[in-house]
Design a protein around this motif. Structure first.
Motif, PDB file in Angstrom:
ATOM      1  N   UNK A  20       0.817  -1.221   0.000  1.00 60.99           N
ATOM      2  CA  UNK A  20       0.000   0.000   0.000  1.00 60.99           C
ATOM      3  C   UNK A  20       0.847   1.267   0.000  1.00 60.99           C
ATOM      4  N   UNK A  21       1.824   1.334   0.919  1.00 60.73           N
ATOM      5  CA  UNK A  21       2.659   2.525   1.015  1.00 60.73           C
ATOM      6  C   UNK A  21       3.422   2.787  -0.263  1.00 60.73           C
ATOM      7  N   UNK A  22       3.953   1.722  -0.856  1.00 61.80           N
ATOM      8  CA  UNK A  22       4.680   1.865  -2.115  1.00 61.80           C
ATOM      9  C   UNK A  22       3.741   2.321  -3.225  1.00 61.80           C
ATOM     10  N   UNK A  23       2.532   1.748  -3.258  1.00 57.44           N
ATOM     11  CA  UNK A  23       1.554   2.136  -4.278  1.00 57.44           C
ATOM     12  C   UNK A  23       1.233   3.621  -4.190  1.00 57.44           C
ATOM     13  N   UNK A  24       1.141   4.153  -2.962  1.00 57.80           N
ATOM     14  CA  UNK A  24       0.815   5.564  -2.794  1.00 57.80           C
ATOM     15  C   UNK A  24       1.879   6.466  -3.412  1.00 57.80           C
ATOM     16  N   UNK A  25       3.127   6.021  -3.402  1.00 58.06           N
ATOM     17  CA  UNK A  25       4.192   6.850  -3.969  1.00 58.06           C
ATOM     18  C   UNK A  25       4.052   6.981  -5.485  1.00 58.06           C
ATOM     19  N   UNK A  26       3.276   6.099  -6.118  1.00 63.44           N
ATOM     20  CA  UNK A  26       3.069   6.171  -7.564  1.00 63.44           C
ATOM     21  C   UNK A  26       1.794   6.933  -7.916  1.00 63.44           C
ATOM     22  N   UNK A  27       1.063   7.406  -6.889  1.00 62.50           N
ATOM     23  CA  UNK A  27      -0.132   8.208  -7.133  1.00 62.50           C
ATOM     24  C   UNK A  27       0.277   9.613  -7.580  1.00 62.50           C
ATOM     25  N   UNK A  28      -0.613  10.341  -8.231  1.00 58.27           N
ATOM     26  CA  UNK A  28      -0.295  11.718  -8.645  1.00 58.27           C
ATOM     27  C   UNK A  28       0.091  12.570  -7.439  1.00 58.27           C
ATOM     28  N   UNK A  29       0.952  13.572  -7.616  1.00 59.71           N
ATOM     29  CA  UNK A  29       1.384  14.428  -6.504  1.00 59.71           C
ATOM     30  C   UNK A  29       0.200  15.142  -5.845  1.00 59.71           C
ATOM     31  N   UNK A  83      -1.493   6.672   6.215  1.00 60.64           N
ATOM     32  CA  UNK A  83      -1.016   7.370   5.016  1.00 60.64           C
ATOM     33  C   UNK A  83      -0.254   8.641   5.374  1.00 60.64           C
ATOM     34  N   UNK A  84      -0.617   9.293   6.488  1.00 62.34           N
ATOM     35  CA  UNK A  84       0.148  10.458   6.946  1.00 62.34           C
ATOM     36  C   UNK A  84       1.543  10.034   7.380  1.00 62.34           C
ATOM     37  N   UNK A  85       1.623   8.906   8.095  1.00 63.98           N
ATOM     38  CA  UNK A  85       2.922   8.397   8.545  1.00 63.98           C
ATOM     39  C   UNK A  85       3.823   8.076   7.360  1.00 63.98           C
ATOM     40  N   UNK A  90       8.340   8.147   5.152  1.00 63.40           N
ATOM     41  CA  UNK A  90       8.746   7.193   4.135  1.00 63.40           C
ATOM     42  C   UNK A  90       8.028   5.861   4.291  1.00 63.40           C
ATOM     43  N   UNK A  91       8.063   5.064   3.238  1.00 62.58           N
ATOM     44  CA  UNK A  91       7.343   3.780   3.220  1.00 62.58           C
ATOM     45  C   UNK A  91       7.856   2.838   4.301  1.00 62.58           C
ATOM     46  N   UNK A  92       9.178   2.669   4.376  1.00 63.88           N
ATOM     47  CA  UNK A  92       9.752   1.687   5.300  1.00 63.88           C
ATOM     48  C   UNK A  92       9.485   2.037   6.758  1.00 63.88           C
ATOM     49  N   UNK A  93       9.908   3.221   7.187  1.00 69.88           N
ATOM     50  CA  UNK A  93       9.778   3.598   8.595  1.00 69.88           C
ATOM     51  C   UNK A  93       8.313   3.774   8.998  1.00 69.88           C
ATOM     52  N   UNK A  94       7.513   4.390   8.123  1.00 70.05           N
ATOM     53  CA  UNK A  94       6.107   4.600   8.446  1.00 70.05           C
ATOM     54  C   UNK A  94       5.364   3.302   8.660  1.00 70.05           C
ATOM     55  N   UNK A 145      13.204  10.318   9.998  1.00 70.87           N
ATOM     56  CA  UNK A 145      12.290   9.946  11.074  1.00 70.87           C
ATOM     57  C   UNK A 145      11.643  11.221  11.592  1.00 70.87           C
ATOM     58  N   UNK A 146      10.440  11.516  11.135  1.00 71.61           N
ATOM     59  CA  UNK A 146       9.705  12.720  11.504  1.00 71.61           C
ATOM     60  C   UNK A 146       8.869  12.444  12.750  1.00 71.61           C
ATOM     61  N   UNK A 147       8.990  13.259  13.820  1.00 68.70           N
ATOM     62  CA  UNK A 147       8.244  13.015  15.064  1.00 68.70           C
ATOM     63  C   UNK A 147       6.732  12.914  14.854  1.00 68.70           C
ATOM     64  N   UNK A 148       6.147  13.809  14.055  1.00 64.19           N
ATOM     65  CA  UNK A 148       4.710  13.741  13.799  1.00 64.19           C
ATOM     66  C   UNK A 148       4.366  12.492  12.998  1.00 64.19           C
ATOM     67  N   UNK A 149       5.274  12.102  12.130  1.00 63.00           N
ATOM     68  CA  UNK A 149       5.062  10.877  11.364  1.00 63.00           C
ATOM     69  C   UNK A 149       5.049   9.657  12.276  1.00 63.00           C
ATOM     70  N   UNK A 150       5.964   9.649  13.265  1.00 69.04           N
ATOM     71  CA  UNK A 150       6.020   8.537  14.213  1.00 69.04           C
ATOM     72  C   UNK A 150       4.751   8.490  15.056  1.00 69.04           C
ATOM     73  N   UNK A 151       4.272   9.659  15.514  1.00 69.63           N
ATOM     74  CA  UNK A 151       3.033   9.708  16.293  1.00 69.63           C
ATOM     75  C   UNK A 151       1.847   9.211  15.464  1.00 69.63           C
ATOM     76  N   UNK A 152       1.801   9.595  14.203  1.00 68.88           N
ATOM     77  CA  UNK A 152       0.743   9.120  13.318  1.00 68.88           C
ATOM     78  C   UNK A 152       0.830   7.606  13.140  1.00 68.88           C
ATOM     79  N   UNK A 153       2.050   7.094  13.018  1.00 68.56           N
ATOM     80  CA  UNK A 153       2.238   5.656  12.868  1.00 68.56           C
ATOM     81  C   UNK A 153       1.785   4.903  14.117  1.00 68.56           C
ATOM     82  N   UNK A 154       2.067   5.464  15.301  1.00 63.75           N
ATOM     83  CA  UNK A 154       1.625   4.833  16.543  1.00 63.75           C
ATOM     84  C   UNK A 154       0.096   4.857  16.650  1.00 63.75           C
TER      85      UNK A 154
END
Length: 293
Positions: A20-29, A83-85, A90-94, A145-154
């Motif tokens: 899913x995360x990888x697929x999102x990177x191929x979506x339009x900007x 998806x925010x994470x 990034x795909x891997x860390x998120x 490693x974005x702090x808000x991204x990590x919080x979103x992932x949690x």
């Protein structure tokens, strides 16, 4: 037979989620997280409803409304968190942080709410998997490693753990496909207003439509069909740990297709993650053999 392959069904589902995360990177900007999450639920929910209807398992009577609403809310919240994470870290860390934290939350919820202490093998496999995820989080390559991204992932981790536990309650009394269809349809209705609030012109572009179909049909409809079927025979805490195949897949795809960089320690983390998953699968298979299934 189904009980014997249940862990494998969950693993395949997790690998599909990992795309899913990888697929999102191929979506339009400029595609926002809520919009793509809502489309995922709309398409996936429709696919599951059709499958459940064709199987003759769909009924509108006898459903526990409170359980459906809570499970639907958990899955609805998971989408923007996840998806925010992925967008921020990034795909891997998120993906790793989101799904890697889910077994911890799942075990805690089962222990606190249901007074069910996880089995010993869960502690060992989850420890291996979570340590692997932590190592991955501290990758020093190109991923930030974005702090808000990590919080979103949690937040996504808590949501996924809650969904798994609630869904495991539903599949005890209802067909797994029908349960998944009801939950995703409810989630889609919850996010439906946001579809009209955000720009969805990206769906009119070929890349956008292909991404939406992949995420909705394969990574949601098919994946949750397999996951729900396996969940009928596997404990929710074990299922969540098996689902760590998702960040494993996402990390590898992030490197191979997206161009994200993983250093040597990140590869060590991936190996530990794989060991944790393998331990659970082997333990589950041994139990089936002893039970004569």
């Amino acid at each position: 037979m189904r009980a014997g392959i249940a862990p494998i069904m969950i693993l395949i589902a997790a690998m599909l989620w990992g795309t899913v995360g990888t697929a999102k990177t191929f979506a339009p900007p400029g595609v926002d997280s809520i919009s793509i999450g809502a489309m995922r639920l709309l398409i996936g929910g429709l696919v599951l409803l059709i499958v459940a209807g064709l199987m003759g398992k769909m009924t509108l009577k006898g459903w526990p409304v409170k359980l459906i609403l809570l499970a639907g809310l958990s899955m609805a919240l998971f989408q923007p968190f996840f998806f925010t994470a992925v967008s921020l870290t990034g795909v891997a860390v998120g993906t790793v942080t989101a799904i890697g934290s889910a077994p911890v939350f799942s075990g805690m919820i089962e222990w606190i709410v249901f007074k069910t202490r996880p089995a010993g093998v869960w502690w060992v496999s989850t420890l291996l998997a979570v340590v692997g995820c932590i190592i991955l989080m501290f990758n020093t390559g190109a991923v930030t490693v974005d702090p808000m991204g990590i919080l979103s992932a949690l937040g996504a981790g808590v949501s996924f753990a809650s969904f798994t536990i609630l869904n495991s309650q539903l599949v005890r009394t209802h067909h797994p496909v029908a349960s998944a269809a009801m939950i995703f349809s409810t989630s889609a209705l919850m996010l439906l207003p946001f579809v009209f609030m955000y720009d969805n012109s990206w769906l009119l572009e070929p890349d956008g439509m292909l991404v939406a179909l992949h995420i909705g049909v394969l990574a949601t409809g098919l994946a949750y069909y397999l996951f729900a079927g396996g969940l009928k025979y596997v404990k929710s805490s074990t299922a969540v740990t098996l689902s760590l195949a998702e960040p494993l897949t996402a990390s590898l795809l992030g490197v191979l297709l997206v161009g994200e960089i993983l250093d040597i320690w990140s590869w060590v983390g991936l190996i530990m993650l794989l060991m944790g998953i393998a331990l659970l699968v082997l333990q589950s298979r041994k139990k089936q053999v002893r039970a004569g299934i």
